[in-house]
Design a protein around this motif. Structure first.
Motif, short mmCIF file in Angstrom:
data_model
loop_
_atom_site.label_atom_id
_atom_site.label_comp_id
_atom_site.label_asym_id
_atom_site.label_seq_id
_atom_site.Cartn_x
_atom_site.Cartn_y
_atom_site.Cartn_z
N PRO A 141 -14.96 -11.35 -30.72
CA PRO A 141 -16.02 -11.96 -29.91
C PRO A 141 -16.12 -13.48 -30.08
CG PRO A 141 -16.85 -10.04 -31.10
CD PRO A 141 -15.46 -10.28 -31.55
N LEU A 142 -15.55 -14.03 -31.14
CA LEU A 142 -15.62 -15.48 -31.32
C LEU A 142 -14.54 -16.22 -30.54
CD1 LEU A 142 -16.39 -15.73 -35.13
CD2 LEU A 142 -17.95 -16.00 -33.23
N TYR A 143 -13.43 -15.55 -30.26
CA TYR A 143 -12.31 -16.22 -29.59
C TYR A 143 -12.70 -16.70 -28.19
CZ TYR A 143 -8.05 -16.72 -26.89
OH TYR A 143 -7.09 -17.19 -26.05
N VAL A 144 -13.33 -15.83 -27.41
CA VAL A 144 -13.61 -16.15 -26.01
C VAL A 144 -14.55 -17.35 -25.87
CG1 VAL A 144 -14.60 -15.29 -23.85
CG2 VAL A 144 -13.07 -13.84 -25.18
N PRO A 145 -15.73 -17.35 -26.53
CA PRO A 145 -16.60 -18.53 -26.38
C PRO A 145 -15.97 -19.81 -26.93
CG PRO A 145 -17.69 -16.83 -27.71
CD PRO A 145 -16.37 -16.30 -27.29
N THR A 146 -15.23 -19.68 -28.02
CA THR A 146 -14.58 -20.86 -28.59
C THR A 146 -13.52 -21.40 -27.64
OG1 THR A 146 -14.96 -20.00 -30.81
CG2 THR A 146 -13.30 -21.73 -30.58
N PHE A 147 -12.69 -20.50 -27.11
CA PHE A 147 -11.64 -20.91 -26.18
C PHE A 147 -12.23 -21.58 -24.95
CE2 PHE A 147 -9.28 -19.78 -22.31
CZ PHE A 147 -8.10 -20.46 -22.54
N LEU A 148 -13.24 -20.94 -24.34
CA LEU A 148 -13.81 -21.50 -23.12
C LEU A 148 -14.54 -22.82 -23.38
CD1 LEU A 148 -15.11 -18.23 -21.44
CD2 LEU A 148 -13.10 -19.57 -20.82
N THR A 149 -15.26 -22.91 -24.49
CA THR A 149 -15.95 -24.16 -24.82
C THR A 149 -14.95 -25.30 -24.99
OG1 THR A 149 -17.75 -22.96 -25.88
CG2 THR A 149 -17.49 -25.28 -26.48
N MET A 150 -13.90 -25.06 -25.74
CA MET A 150 -12.90 -26.10 -25.95
C MET A 150 -12.19 -26.46 -24.64
SD MET A 150 -13.22 -26.99 -29.02
CE MET A 150 -11.82 -28.04 -29.15
N LEU A 151 -11.87 -25.46 -23.84
CA LEU A 151 -11.21 -25.72 -22.56
C LEU A 151 -12.07 -26.61 -21.68
CD1 LEU A 151 -8.97 -25.04 -20.43
CD2 LEU A 151 -10.45 -23.13 -19.74
N TRP A 152 -13.33 -26.25 -21.51
CA TRP A 152 -14.22 -27.00 -20.62
C TRP A 152 -14.54 -28.39 -21.17
CZ3 TRP A 152 -17.28 -21.90 -20.08
CH2 TRP A 152 -16.67 -21.11 -19.10
N LYS A 153 -14.69 -28.51 -22.49
CA LYS A 153 -14.95 -29.84 -23.06
C LYS A 153 -13.72 -30.74 -22.91
CE LYS A 153 -17.86 -31.60 -24.49
NZ LYS A 153 -18.72 -32.45 -23.66
N LEU A 154 -12.53 -30.19 -23.11
CA LEU A 154 -11.32 -30.98 -22.94
C LEU A 154 -11.08 -31.37 -21.49
CD1 LEU A 154 -8.96 -29.17 -25.47
CD2 LEU A 154 -9.96 -31.45 -25.70
N GLU A 155 -11.65 -30.60 -20.56
CA GLU A 155 -11.58 -30.96 -19.14
C GLU A 155 -12.58 -32.05 -18.79
OE1 GLU A 155 -12.26 -27.30 -17.08
OE2 GLU A 155 -10.15 -26.70 -17.19
N GLY A 156 -13.47 -32.38 -19.72
CA GLY A 156 -14.46 -33.43 -19.48
C GLY A 156 -15.77 -32.93 -18.90
N THR A 157 -16.03 -31.64 -19.00
CA THR A 157 -17.27 -31.08 -18.49
C THR A 157 -18.43 -31.48 -19.39
OG1 THR A 157 -15.99 -29.19 -17.71
CG2 THR A 157 -18.38 -28.93 -17.78
N PRO A 158 -19.56 -31.91 -18.82
CA PRO A 158 -20.72 -32.29 -19.66
C PRO A 158 -21.22 -31.11 -20.49
CG PRO A 158 -21.06 -32.90 -17.35
CD PRO A 158 -19.82 -32.09 -17.40
N TRP A 159 -21.74 -31.44 -21.67
CA TRP A 159 -22.16 -30.41 -22.62
C TRP A 159 -23.20 -29.44 -22.05
CZ3 TRP A 159 -20.35 -27.78 -26.26
CH2 TRP A 159 -21.16 -27.06 -27.14
N PRO A 160 -24.25 -29.88 -21.35
CA PRO A 160 -25.21 -28.91 -20.82
C PRO A 160 -24.57 -27.91 -19.84
CG PRO A 160 -26.14 -31.10 -20.73
CD PRO A 160 -24.70 -31.25 -21.12
N LYS A 161 -23.63 -28.39 -19.05
CA LYS A 161 -22.94 -27.50 -18.11
C LYS A 161 -22.06 -26.50 -18.87
CE LYS A 161 -20.06 -27.53 -13.95
NZ LYS A 161 -19.32 -28.35 -13.01
N VAL A 162 -21.41 -26.94 -19.94
CA VAL A 162 -20.59 -26.04 -20.76
C VAL A 162 -21.47 -24.95 -21.36
CG1 VAL A 162 -19.23 -25.87 -22.87
CG2 VAL A 162 -18.80 -27.74 -21.28
#
Length: 125
Positions: free
Chosen positions: A1-22
């Motif tokens: 269960p930790l892999y999915v949120p970690t993967f998606l958070t890192m993916l979206w942050k590396l894409e430059g998505t603002p933190w509240p949207k992530v």
């Protein structure tokens, strides 16, 4: 269960998505993705370890993993679209609320008053 949120958070942050949207996207998308993960991987492991010969088990897991990564990529891209639609809907709802409660004329008067006050401040300053 930790892999999915970690993967998606890192993916979206590396894409430059603002933190509240992530945070919003993770909160909205992760529960459904985790259910899909369990629905895919539990039967895959049961079938693989029960029926696949040992020399093919890694191959089976890797083939299913390609499907899983494709699904994750699709869901990550879809989450951006859902977040944008929610933001547009919220902005429209706020505008509709303001026009209904405050009144269109009053809202325009307030904007006009703000502009006039800002112009006066600029002239004085």
């Amino acid at each position: 269960p930790l892999y999915v949120p970690t993967f998606l958070t890192m993916l979206w942050k590396l894409e430059g998505t603002p933190w509240p949207k992530v945070q919003s996207m993770v909160f909205n998308e992760v529960p459904g993705i985790i259910v899909a993960e369990w629905a895919l991987w539990v039967p895959t492991m049961l079938v693989t370890f029960r029926y696949a010969p040992v020399k093919f088990q890694v191959l089976v897991i890797n083939v299913v993993n390609v499907v899983w990564q494709t699904f994750l990529s699709f869901m990550a891209a879809k989450a951006h679209g859902n977040a944008d639609k929610n933001r547009e809907r919220t902005n429209t709802e706020v505008d509709l609320y303001l026009e209904t409660v405050v009144g269109h004329d009053t809202l325009e008067q307030r904007r006009s008053t703000k502009r006039n006050w800002a112009n006066q401040q600029n002239r004085q300053g």
